[in-house]
Design an enzyme around this catalytic site. Sequence first.
Site, PDB file in Angstrom:
ATOM      1  N   THR A  13       0.830  -1.214   0.000  1.00  0.00           N
ATOM      2  CA  THR A  13       0.000   0.000   0.000  1.00  0.00           C
ATOM      3  C   THR A  13       0.863   1.262   0.000  1.00  0.00           C
ATOM      4  OG1 THR A  13      -1.620  -1.245   1.280  1.00  0.00           O
ATOM      5  CG2 THR A  13      -1.881   1.142   1.249  1.00  0.00           C
ATOM      6  N   LYS A 105       5.731   2.177  12.736  1.00  0.00           N
ATOM      7  CA  LYS A 105       5.616   2.551  14.164  1.00  0.00           C
ATOM      8  C   LYS A 105       5.882   1.372  15.079  1.00  0.00           C
ATOM      9  CE  LYS A 105       1.320   1.213  12.833  1.00  0.00           C
ATOM     10  NZ  LYS A 105       0.504   1.374  11.660  1.00  0.00           N
ATOM     11  N   GLY A 134      -0.089   8.760   9.772  1.00  0.00           N
ATOM     12  CA  GLY A 134       0.020   8.691   8.308  1.00  0.00           C
ATOM     13  C   GLY A 134       0.360   9.995   7.622  1.00  0.00           C
ATOM     14  N   GLY A 187      -9.670  -1.072   4.406  1.00  0.00           N
ATOM     15  CA  GLY A 187      -8.207  -1.169   4.317  1.00  0.00           C
ATOM     16  C   GLY A 187      -7.420  -0.370   5.340  1.00  0.00           C
ATOM     17  N   ASP A 201      -1.792  -0.223  18.712  1.00  0.00           N
ATOM     18  CA  ASP A 201      -1.323   0.618  17.604  1.00  0.00           C
ATOM     19  C   ASP A 201      -1.218   2.083  18.058  1.00  0.00           C
ATOM     20  OD1 ASP A 201      -0.938   0.982  14.530  1.00  0.00           O
ATOM     21  OD2 ASP A 201      -2.499   2.413  15.052  1.00  0.00           O
ATOM     22  N   LYS A 205       2.202   4.656  18.707  1.00  0.00           N
ATOM     23  CA  LYS A 205       2.332   6.010  18.153  1.00  0.00           C
ATOM     24  C   LYS A 205       2.529   7.037  19.271  1.00  0.00           C
ATOM     25  CE  LYS A 205      -0.472   4.701  14.153  1.00  0.00           C
ATOM     26  NZ  LYS A 205      -1.836   4.518  13.678  1.00  0.00           N
ATOM     27  N   GLY A 302      -3.499   5.235   4.532  1.00  0.00           N
ATOM     28  CA  GLY A 302      -3.799   5.261   3.099  1.00  0.00           C
ATOM     29  C   GLY A 302      -2.529   5.411   2.284  1.00  0.00           C
TER      30      GLY A 302
HETATM   31  P1  NAP Z   1       1.652  -4.000   2.835  1.00  0.00           P
HETATM   32  O1  NAP Z   1       0.634  -3.445   1.911  1.00  0.00           O
HETATM   33  O2  NAP Z   1       1.395  -5.285   3.505  1.00  0.00           O
HETATM   34  O3  NAP Z   1       3.019  -4.114   2.013  1.00  0.00           O
HETATM   35  C1  NAP Z   1       4.185  -4.699   2.521  1.00  0.00           C
HETATM   36  C2  NAP Z   1       5.215  -4.807   1.407  1.00  0.00           C
HETATM   37  O4  NAP Z   1       6.448  -5.233   1.955  1.00  0.00           O
HETATM   38  C3  NAP Z   1       4.853  -5.808   0.306  1.00  0.00           C
HETATM   39  O5  NAP Z   1       5.255  -5.297  -0.937  1.00  0.00           O
HETATM   40  C4  NAP Z   1       5.655  -7.063   0.663  1.00  0.00           C
HETATM   41  O6  NAP Z   1       6.073  -7.793  -0.476  1.00  0.00           O
HETATM   42  C5  NAP Z   1       6.882  -6.443   1.319  1.00  0.00           C
HETATM   43  N1  NAP Z   1       7.440  -7.271   2.392  1.00  0.00           N
HETATM   44  C6  NAP Z   1       6.880  -7.523   3.602  1.00  0.00           C
HETATM   45  N2  NAP Z   1       7.705  -8.279   4.341  1.00  0.00           N
HETATM   46  C7  NAP Z   1       8.810  -8.507   3.579  1.00  0.00           C
HETATM   47  C8  NAP Z   1      10.002  -9.235   3.785  1.00  0.00           C
HETATM   48  N3  NAP Z   1      10.254  -9.864   4.916  1.00  0.00           N
HETATM   49  N4  NAP Z   1      10.910  -9.258   2.778  1.00  0.00           N
HETATM   50  C9  NAP Z   1      10.669  -8.640   1.613  1.00  0.00           C
HETATM   51  N5  NAP Z   1       9.543  -7.907   1.365  1.00  0.00           N
HETATM   52  C10 NAP Z   1       8.624  -7.865   2.339  1.00  0.00           C
HETATM   53  O7  NAP Z   1       2.002  -2.955   4.001  1.00  0.00           O
HETATM   54  P2  NAP Z   1       1.681  -1.391   4.026  1.00  0.00           P
HETATM   55  O8  NAP Z   1       0.253  -1.183   4.399  1.00  0.00           O
HETATM   56  O9  NAP Z   1       2.202  -0.736   2.811  1.00  0.00           O
HETATM   57  O10 NAP Z   1       2.504  -0.930   5.327  1.00  0.00           O
HETATM   58  C11 NAP Z   1       3.916  -0.833   5.269  1.00  0.00           C
HETATM   59  C12 NAP Z   1       4.438  -0.165   6.537  1.00  0.00           C
HETATM   60  O11 NAP Z   1       3.901   1.158   6.641  1.00  0.00           O
HETATM   61  C13 NAP Z   1       4.044  -0.861   7.847  1.00  0.00           C
HETATM   62  O12 NAP Z   1       5.090  -0.717   8.767  1.00  0.00           O
HETATM   63  C14 NAP Z   1       2.813  -0.079   8.299  1.00  0.00           C
HETATM   64  O13 NAP Z   1       2.617  -0.120   9.703  1.00  0.00           O
HETATM   65  C15 NAP Z   1       3.210   1.309   7.872  1.00  0.00           C
HETATM   66  N6  NAP Z   1       2.072   2.218   7.666  1.00  0.00           N
HETATM   67  C16 NAP Z   1       1.069   1.849   6.834  1.00  0.00           C
HETATM   68  C17 NAP Z   1       0.003   2.723   6.635  1.00  0.00           C
HETATM   69  C18 NAP Z   1      -1.098   2.370   5.687  1.00  0.00           C
HETATM   70  O14 NAP Z   1      -2.008   3.193   5.503  1.00  0.00           O
HETATM   71  N7  NAP Z   1      -1.090   1.214   5.070  1.00  0.00           N
HETATM   72  C19 NAP Z   1      -0.014   3.959   7.284  1.00  0.00           C
HETATM   73  C20 NAP Z   1       1.039   4.324   8.123  1.00  0.00           C
HETATM   74  C21 NAP Z   1       2.089   3.430   8.302  1.00  0.00           C
HETATM   75  P3  NAP Z   1       5.015  -8.507  -1.477  1.00  0.00           P
HETATM   76  O15 NAP Z   1       4.283  -7.371  -2.148  1.00  0.00           O
HETATM   77  O16 NAP Z   1       5.835  -9.283  -2.419  1.00  0.00           O
HETATM   78  O17 NAP Z   1       4.130  -9.331  -0.610  1.00  0.00           O
HETATM   79  N1  HSE Z   2      -4.313   0.579  11.490  1.00  0.00           N
HETATM   80  C1  HSE Z   2      -3.846   1.921  11.530  1.00  0.00           C
HETATM   81  C2  HSE Z   2      -5.069   2.815  11.860  1.00  0.00           C
HETATM   82  C3  HSE Z   2      -3.244   2.307  10.189  1.00  0.00           C
HETATM   83  O1  HSE Z   2      -6.192   2.331  11.870  1.00  0.00           O
HETATM   84  O2  HSE Z   2      -4.853   3.980  12.171  1.00  0.00           O
HETATM   85  C4  HSE Z   2      -2.340   3.502  10.242  1.00  0.00           C
HETATM   86  O3  HSE Z   2      -1.264   3.345  11.120  1.00  0.00           O
END
Ligand code: NAP
Ligand code: HSE
Length: 430
Positions: A13, A105, A134, A187, A201, A205, A302
């Site tokens: 994402t 985080k 975010g 999501g 979570d 933070k 997001g």
């Molecule tokens: P995600 O959609 O699950 O994507 C994770 C990515 O990392 C995927 O591309 C996956 O590869 C790769 N990956 C995971 N573990 C790996 C490993 N051991 N070796 C190699 N590649 C690996 O996660 P996300 O939602 O983008 O979140 C990423 C980070 O940002 C997390 O720490 C999350 O807490 C943080 N975050 C997310 C959001 C949000 O809105 N989503 C907001 C703030 C912070 P594949 O694609 O091949 O599976």
């Molecule tokens: N699960 C988290 C939330 C995503 O609901 O705020 C962003 O860190």
Amino acid sequence: MSQVNVGLCGLGTVGTGVVKLLTGHADEIKYKVGTEIQIKKILVNDVEKKRDVAINREWLTADPEDLVNNPEIDVIIEVMGGIDDTNILLEKAIRNKKHIVTANKDLMAVYGPKLLKLAKDNKCDVFYDASVAGGIPIIRPLTEGLASDKIQKIMGIVNGTTNYILTKMSDEGLDFDTVLQEAQKLGFAEADPTADVDGLDAARKMTLLANLAFKMEIDLDDVEVTGIRSITQEDIAFAKSLGYTIKLIGNASIYDGKAEVTVEPTLLPNDHPLALVKNEFNAVYVYGKAVGETMFYGPGAGSLPTATAVVSDLMAVVKNIRLGTTGTEYIVPQYEKQLKQDDEKYMQYFIRMEVDDAAGTFQKITNVFTDENVSFQKILQLPSEEEKTAQIVMVTHKISKQQLVNSQENLKRLDVVNEIISCYRVDGEE
Ligand code: NAP
Ligand code: HSE
């Protein structure tokens, strides 16, 4: 320096959003940092997987060494998640003099202070603005915009999932499980939403914010955490009838050098700025001794909102590289940790109990509170669904946590009190 090279860990994402911004906003970014930024490698689990963004497939690798040991790479962007293994990977990268930008985080709440010290020793940057709320810039305001102030209190809605659930329960009368499923479909809930609904979570933070604001190494274990599972429609209705909205609030405050960090359901007056933050939106209220009240509001998760914070951090790293400096120097903890004890934590409380509907009940209850020197701001009594019982809701004036604990123990001993149904913090009023 004509070009800065990036190794991107993760193309999910957030990683997809980062690539879209780096390509879609390339001209603006180049103009603002004065140099080209080029992705060299992208670490993923599955190099064969179809991706939602145009990339050069030669960038993809499943071997972390292609990034952390790659002499061409200057900056690692970590948006893949994970804690222990990811920490090992980032430590290695820092020892190889690579700057780090992360949105993680979970990792920073556990290893943040150590990573920052390691980065300082290796003259590298570690920036992590995307890890809290975010797309809302909140880490940088604490370290830069408000750097000259003394931060005394931070209150935040820093978890979008729980704010979404509470908004829908309150505004539409929906039940907890139905709304949680919606949040997962949309999501913003974590893959395992336990971390969201049980407050972990938000606690992670708040640990990061408190560390920065109070410049002491507050551990995740120092945060008192209560999630939102126990909140019922009845709690919401009683809170409404007294003019409050229930939110999951992260609270970090400091007084006389002693800090307190909590995450718990909190009743806020309906016109409080945080009470007006709906659905998955996040907001962080910061009170500085000099500046007074400030508030930061926006999307807490997001793809593109989070990527905005990541890429802005990357731009700060690039500027530092050009200037020959780093930003970690002054954000490592400065003071020994000191935490408030229960008799130093002052707050108002909402207490709801089921009692015998009989003569003398109220007097016995008020005697307990009088013995603890607790006085009330609001009291409400309504008949209960059970025969010969009533529900009493009391909102105290500010009392210490110790007074609350003592009063609750003594109330439980009264034969007229059947159950203390709920007890929540009340903030933003006195
Ligand atoms: P995600 O959609 O699950 O994507 C994770 C990515 O990392 C995927 O591309 C996956 O590869 C790769 N990956 C995971 N573990 C790996 C490993 N051991 N070796 C190699 N590649 C690996 O996660 P996300 O939602 O983008 O979140 C990423 C980070 O940002 C997390 O720490 C999350 O807490 C943080 N975050 C997310 C959001 C949000 O809105 N989503 C907001 C703030 C912070 P594949 O694609 O091949 O599976
Ligand atoms: N699960 C988290 C939330 C995503 O609901 O705020 C962003 O860190």
